[in-house]
Structure formats: C-alpha cells, structure tokens
Design a protein around this motif. Structure first.
Motif, PDB file in Angstrom:
ATOM      1  N   ARG A 587       0.807  -1.287   0.132  1.00  0.00           N
ATOM      2  CA  ARG A 587       0.070  -0.169  -0.009  1.00  0.00           C
ATOM      3  C   ARG A 587       0.973   1.187  -0.058  1.00  0.00           C
ATOM      4  NH1 ARG A 587      -4.161   0.142   4.847  1.00  0.00           N
ATOM      5  NH2 ARG A 587      -2.397  -0.276   5.861  1.00  0.00           N
ATOM      6  N   PHE A 588       0.228   2.385  -0.339  1.00  0.00           N
ATOM      7  CA  PHE A 588       0.943   3.547  -0.456  1.00  0.00           C
ATOM      8  C   PHE A 588       0.259   4.458   0.300  1.00  0.00           C
ATOM      9  CE2 PHE A 588       1.942   7.585  -3.428  1.00  0.00           C
ATOM     10  CZ  PHE A 588       2.843   8.024  -2.464  1.00  0.00           C
ATOM     11  N   HIS A 589       0.813   5.300   1.308  1.00  0.00           N
ATOM     12  CA  HIS A 589       0.376   6.267   2.204  1.00  0.00           C
ATOM     13  C   HIS A 589       0.885   7.635   1.799  1.00  0.00           C
ATOM     14  CE1 HIS A 589      -0.915   3.281   5.279  1.00  0.00           C
ATOM     15  NE2 HIS A 589       0.171   2.412   4.760  1.00  0.00           N
ATOM     16  N   ILE A 590      -0.053   8.391   1.703  1.00  0.00           N
ATOM     17  CA  ILE A 590      -0.040   9.761   1.228  1.00  0.00           C
ATOM     18  C   ILE A 590      -0.472  10.833   2.292  1.00  0.00           C
ATOM     19  CG2 ILE A 590      -0.383  11.748  -0.420  1.00  0.00           C
ATOM     20  CD1 ILE A 590      -1.441   9.264  -2.722  1.00  0.00           C
ATOM     21  N   VAL A 591       0.798  11.438   3.112  1.00  0.00           N
ATOM     22  CA  VAL A 591       0.493  12.226   4.133  1.00  0.00           C
ATOM     23  C   VAL A 591       0.905  13.797   3.853  1.00  0.00           C
ATOM     24  CG1 VAL A 591       1.259  12.823   6.600  1.00  0.00           C
ATOM     25  CG2 VAL A 591       1.274  10.048   5.402  1.00  0.00           C
ATOM     26  N   GLY A 592       0.041  14.412   4.165  1.00  0.00           N
ATOM     27  CA  GLY A 592       0.287  15.926   4.171  1.00  0.00           C
ATOM     28  C   GLY A 592      -0.935  16.804   4.225  1.00  0.00           C
TER      29      GLY A 592
END
Length: 728
Positions: A587-592
C-alpha cells in the motif's frame, strides 16, 4: 516608551474629563510621571504626534463601562455553604492565604481555587491575623484547610512567614484573599517553574473584575518606585501574553520554590507590617541566582484595595512610602546598576531584556511547524535564537493568532505581534521600537516587498537578513520547463525581481543550500549569501529501528506546495503500477496537510490519503512503513522531507530534485529520476530488510554532521556577529 506614554496619557485624558466633576481627583493626576510623559513626547515627536497618542489612548474611556467578569462576593454568614478541599498527602503546592477579616472575599477566593484547580495537588493554609468577623470561626466552613489563628496581629509580612512554616508543598504560593483565580491558573504556574531549573519564582497576570489588566508583570524603576505594567489595558494584546522575566510580581499571587524560600529566609521582616516585601523577595531570588518570571496564562482577578484600602496617607498603606525608602537603601547598588529611570526604555524594562540583543523575525504567518518543512525550518531557527539568548519578536504578516502555534512561541518567551491593533499599527510599532532592534530576519519575497522599506527606515541600527526559504523563481522556471505552462514563466520573472530586490536591500541572504548560495553570490559578485541548513534534530540518532514485519510506502509533504501535488501524481501514474506488479499486497500512504481534490481522489484499496497527521502519528507511519519515496520533479532549495525521513531511519528513494541541496547525499540514499529505475530501487529495499537496515543505519551519521542543533547554533552565532561586508 509607547506603553508608558499610553498609560500616562490615559490618566491625563481621564483627568481632563473629570475636572469639572471632581477637580481634586483630576489635580491628583498631575504628577511627575504624567507630566514627564507629555514633555518627553513633545520633545521627541512634536505636538501632532503627542496629540495623536493622547487621542488614541482615550478611546476606551468613551466606551460604556465594562461588565464585571466576576462579581464582588456576597456570602450568607449565618448559613454559608461548606467548602471542602481535596486531601493530598504530598501536595505539589502549598497555597498560603493571609487574611484579616473580609470573610466574603476569603470565601470567594477559596471557592474559586476548588472550582478552578483540577490537575495539581495542593493544600490551603489560611493565616488568620486576629480577624473579628466570621473568619475566626471558619473551620466549620472550610473543610480540609489548615487555619492558623495568630495570637496577636502580625501584619501581612509576618503573617505570611508564620503561615509558611506549616507548608508541606514543593512550592509555596502566596495568594491574597481578595482574589478570584481563573481556570488553569495553577497548572500553568507549575508547568513554567518546572520547565527550567533557573526559574525561582513565578507569578500571574492580574486582572480587574471588569477584565482589564491590573498588572502584566511589575517594573521597579531606579528610584525604587514600582509600576504595574499594562494597567487598564486590554489583556489580549501581544505585549501581555508571552512568558518573560520581570522586575517583580505583585504579592497578590506569587509562587516560589520552597527550598529557595527557606534559603532566603522568607519575607524580610524590615518591611513589616506590609509593602515592598514582594519586590524585595524578587530581588532576593535574583541575588540567589534564580529568575523571576511572569506567566500570562495564569490569570487572577484581584479586587484591588480590599485588604488595606487605597489611601496612602492612613492605615497600613501609609507604609508604602516608608518601606520604599527601606527598599531603596537595601538595593541601591542593584537599582543603580540594573534599573531604568522612571518611564525610560520601557521596551527593555518590561521584560528585563537590557543587555540581550533583540531580533525581529518576520514571516508570512506563525510557523505551523508540524504541517510543512518551511515552517519547521523557521521554527528551528526561532529556537536557535532563543538558545542564543536573543530577545525575540515574531511578526506574522497575516497578523493571525494561530493556536496552538502562537502559544508555543509565547511559552518560549517570544513576543508574537498579532491582532487587529498590530495589523493597523505595525508601522507605528516599528517607528516607536525600531531603534531597539539589533537584527531583522525576514523571509519570503512577498513579505519582504511589504516590510523591507519600513524596516530600513525605522530599524536604523539593525542588520537585515533575508531568508530565501528556496529560490521561488528557480522553482517556477523548472515548473515551466517541465509543463510548458507560460504562466509559470511569467510568474518566475515577476518573482525573480522581488527576490533579488529583497536580497539587494538586505545585509545578508540566508540560503538553505550550497547551490543556491553560489547562485546568489555569483549574481551579486560577493559573499552576500550564507548557507544555513533547513532543520536541526536532537538527538541525531533516535535509537534502534526494526525493519522486520514492516510494510507499505509513504510520502510526506504539505499540499499547499505545488511540487508535492505534481510529485504524487507522477509517482501514482508512472511508478506505482510498476511496483504493484512485483509487490501486489503493498500500500502507498500519502501524508500532508491540505490535500486538494486531485490528491484525495487517488484514494483506493491500496492508496491511503491521510491528509494532516500529528507528529506522533507521523512517527508511527515512518516506523511502520518500509520505504519513504520523494518523487519531486521540480522545486528549489533543500527538501526538509528528505532530512526528516532520514532522521526517522526509514530508507529513502528520491529523485534528484528531492535530494537537491544536500551535500554528499548520493552516498546515503538512492537518487533516481527514471520511473523504471525508481520502482526497482523501491522494490530492492522493500524486499531486503537487512539491506534496508544497512542503508538507514548510516543516516544518523549524516544528520549529525549536517543538521545537528550544535551546528545550526554555531552557524547563526557566526552570522550574527559579522559586520556587513565581512567575508565568510
């Protein structure tokens, strides 16, 4: 001297207004300080400016009377409600309340303590100084309170000393009975004194019952006279809301370490029965190597004059003038050496900052240090200035008081210049105070274009540092070269003019990367630019990190920054499918913070869009993921996200833009720009925990050499000592 003039002009205006109603009261306001304020202003600013000052400070007097925040307490003496203080075997604070009659006020005070003190253990000791009212039988009203009935009338000073002998707490807090404490009053005092061993005594912000300031830290002038700073003004103004050292704090609410109280020997008996013992104690605290500090978050309503009245010619209050002379005699050398003449240099007198250099930091907003790398950079530079002993003023160009960020800096002792009054009057603030500023650190081209002219006009003694954050025009040009968007090219040219105009006006340019420093210095043909790393971390090594049983990828970056939006889309479109084909369960986590719809719409079963997360949540994500990706295709300066990931010891795969400005970084992280190679590096590190551990275990070495706290402080120390034109 603006605050001194403001308070005195308000007195003068008030006197004019009431002259025909009560001439005697009006004439009493024609004292030395008030007349001196007007004469000094006339000499320095002329009639027009003086009249303006009087007019602006009179505005509150024309308003309707303010409603009371807290009513004067009224108690049924025949049938008062019983108040019970929770028992603590080992109280943190011993609250000592000296009383002589005034049972209603004592009752209201005790009730407010019980209602508004929740998380700190305490005991209450009442020193009853031969009261003749309901106080003498108060054991049946105040349960769990130690009541010490004096055999003879001791007066305030000796009554406090006697009551203190019964205390069991680590801290002694002396509280007048004519007070009403507000929520959080004690928590904030304890938090402050326990934050720094150098602090010996702390005190509160005092308010009148109508909510206006009674005292926001006291000032002792060279003639031994005292001044309640801020009297009669709005308690929400910036100057009253930062932690600061002060000359003294009125004894209506002061807290001191019990060990220090014993060492000093309590209030000096020479001041019995009352007055000047509180200011004397503050001087004794400093004489014993400790600080006296004001805590604005501790608010206490004080019904002034209830204990001894207001007349200074009769009763106990007559000792004010007598004890002032005793105080002056005892502390003559200290007063001559450290104190200011009455009303002079209030800028320094209000926070005991004489001898400390003053730096004014101007940015577009109060740094949101947990939302973007640029803010974290400014945050760490502010911390460096505080550590260097600077008197720091922070001016956000949007003038917005942004919680919890503003409070963080106020708690650090930084005066944050916010609010509508500052927004309308910042030029006037610079005019009044600019001569006291030693250094100005101003960031971003749009901010510099607004403020630089006035900084140079009014801060005549200051060295000016312009912080690039990054070279905006370089970033925009790269965006044009990547996308062909001509609006980016036009904006790049517009911003370039602003940036180089700001650099030209400054004495020095603070750059974040060696590459940008070289570019700037080539343009100016000098050593105008200095490289200061973007962030510092302490300690450089966070300790062991396991790479077993971790999974997933993570990207971190605030989405108000266009390169982060573009980078995420490039990664998802070009790189992610290649990774998924080899690692189907990943999985790919996008944080911001502030992700736009184009980013939130990427969410799926294998792409998690988190948006803003706290620092603790971010640390957990770094710990639980296998690889951090930094897929930036354009930008400028140095990338804090790269350094942050390395600090958290998670293997990093980055494009060359993401690694830009980091000297020798190719020896530590994987730097690739082509989608296939980027995917291969991610898969390699993800699939081999031992290799991931080998790579990331070297990161603390890099962080320690380039981004340690010691290195940043050392660089700023060197810069701030330089004179314009000196080589680096």
């Amino acid at each position: 001297m603006a605050g001194f003039f403001q308070d005195n002009f308000r007195n003068i205006g008030f006197g004019v207004r009431i002259f025909f109603r009560n001439p005697k009261s009006a004439i009493s306001l024609l004292n030395r300080s008030n007349v001196s304020a007007v004469l000094s202003s006339l000499r320095k600013y002329g009639p027009s400016e003086t009249l303006y000052r009087i007019g602006t400070t009179l505005k509150p007097l024309s308003e309707s009377p303010r409603p009371l925040m807290v009513p004067v307490p009224v108690v049924d003496h025949d049938n008062p409600e019983t108040l019970e203080v929770p028992f603590s075997e080992f109280p943190t604070v011993s609250i000592i309340v000296p009383v002589h009659n005034q049972f209603d006020y004592t009752y209201g005070c005790i009730k407010s303590i019980i209602e508004n003190t929740k998380s700190i253990s305490y005991e209450i000791i009442i020193g009853d100084d031969c009261s003749t009212d309901r106080t003498q039988d108060s054991e049946d009203v105040f349960r769990g309170v130690t009541i010490v009935h004096n055999e003879s009338n001791l007066g305030f000073t000796l009554n406090c000393n006697n009551a203190a002998t019964h205390a069991r707490g680590r801290y002694l807090l002396f509280l007048n009975n004519d007070t009403y404490v507000m929520p959080g009053w004690l928590d904030s005092l304890v938090e402050l004194i326990e934050s720094d061993d150098s602090i010996g005594m702390v005190g509160s912000k005092f308010l009148y019952p109508d909510g206006l300031v009674q005292e926001a830290g006291g000032i002792i002038w060279s003639d031994a006279s005292g001044w309640n700073y801020g009297r009669g003004r709005d308690p929400n103004l910036p100057e009253f809301n930062y932690v600061k050292d002060v000359s003294y704090i009125t004894g209506a609410c002061i807290m001191i370490r019990a060990s220090l109280w014993e060492e000093i020997g309590g209030f000096d008996k020479r001041y019995a029965p009352a007055y000047c013992e509180d200011s004397d104690l503050a001087f004794e605290v400093r004489e014993h190597g400790k600080r006296v500090v004001y805590q604005p978050r501790s608010e206490v309503i004080h019904f002034e004059g209830m204990s001894h009245g207001k007349s200074i010619s009769t009763g106990v209050k007559a000792y004010q003038s007598v004890n002032k002379e005793k105080f002056r005699e005892k502390w003559k050398d200290r007063l001559d050496e450290d104190a200011f003449e009455p009303g002079v240099d209030l800028f320094f007198a209000r926070d005991c900052s004489r001898g400390r250099p003053t730096i004014l930091v101007i940015d577009h907003q109060i740094p949101t240090y947990d939302m973007d790398a640029g803010s974290r950079n400014v945050d760490h530079h502010l911390m460096a200035f505080v550590e260097l002993g600077f008197n720091v003023k922070l001016l956000p160009a949007n003038f917005h008081y942004n919680e919890p960020y503003a409070r963080r800096y106020q708690d650090m002792g930084i005066e944050v210049l916010y609010g509508s009054e500052m927004m309308q009057g910042w030029k006037r603030w610079l005019r009044f105070n600019g001569a006291y500023i030693d250094d100005v650190y101003i960031l971003r081209p749009d901010v510099a274009s607004l403020f630089m002219k006035y900084i140079k006009k009014y801060c005549v003694n200051a060295k000016i540092y312009y912080g690039t954050c990054d070279l905006h025009h370089v970033r925009l040009r790269r965006q044009f070269e990547l996308t062909g968007n001509k609006r980016c090219l036009e904006e790049s040219e517009r911003v370039k003019v602003k940036e180089f105009r700001a650099m030209d006006a400054a004495d020095y340019v603070i750059s974040l990367s060696v590459e940008e420093t070289d570019l700037i210095n080539r343009h100016f043909g000098s050593d105008k630019a200095v490289t200061v790393p973007i962030v510092y971390y302490e300690p450089a090594d966070i300790g062991p990190r396991s790479y077993d049983n971790v999974q997933d990828l993570v990207f971190v970056g605030g989405f108000n920054h266009t390169p982060n939006v573009d980078g995420v889309h490039w990664f998802v479109d070009e790189v992610w499918p290649l990774i998924k084909s080899s690692l189907p369960g990943i999985r790919f986590h996008i944080v911001g913070s502030n992700p736009p719809e184009s980013v939130t719409s990427l969410a799926s079963d294998d792409i998690v869009v988190h948006g803003y997360v706290t620092d603790d949540e971010l640390r957990d994500l770094y710990r639980d993921c296998s690889v951090c990706v930094i897929p930036l295709r354009f930008g400028a300066g140095i990338k804090g996200k790269t350094v942050e990931a390395m600090y958290n010891k998670i293997p990093v795969v980055s494009t060359s833009i993401g690694a830009e400005g980091l000297p020798g970084i190719d020896d530590y992280i994987s730097v690739v720009d082509e989608p296939q190679r980027f995917a291969e590096e991610v898969i390699r590190l993800y699939s081999d925990p031992s290799e991931a551990d080998r790579v990331a275990s070297r990161y603390p070495e890099y962080i320690g050499e380039n981004f340690s706290k010691e290195r940043i402080v050392k660089i700023w120390t060197s810069i701030l000592k330089m004179e314009p034109g000196a080589s680096r």
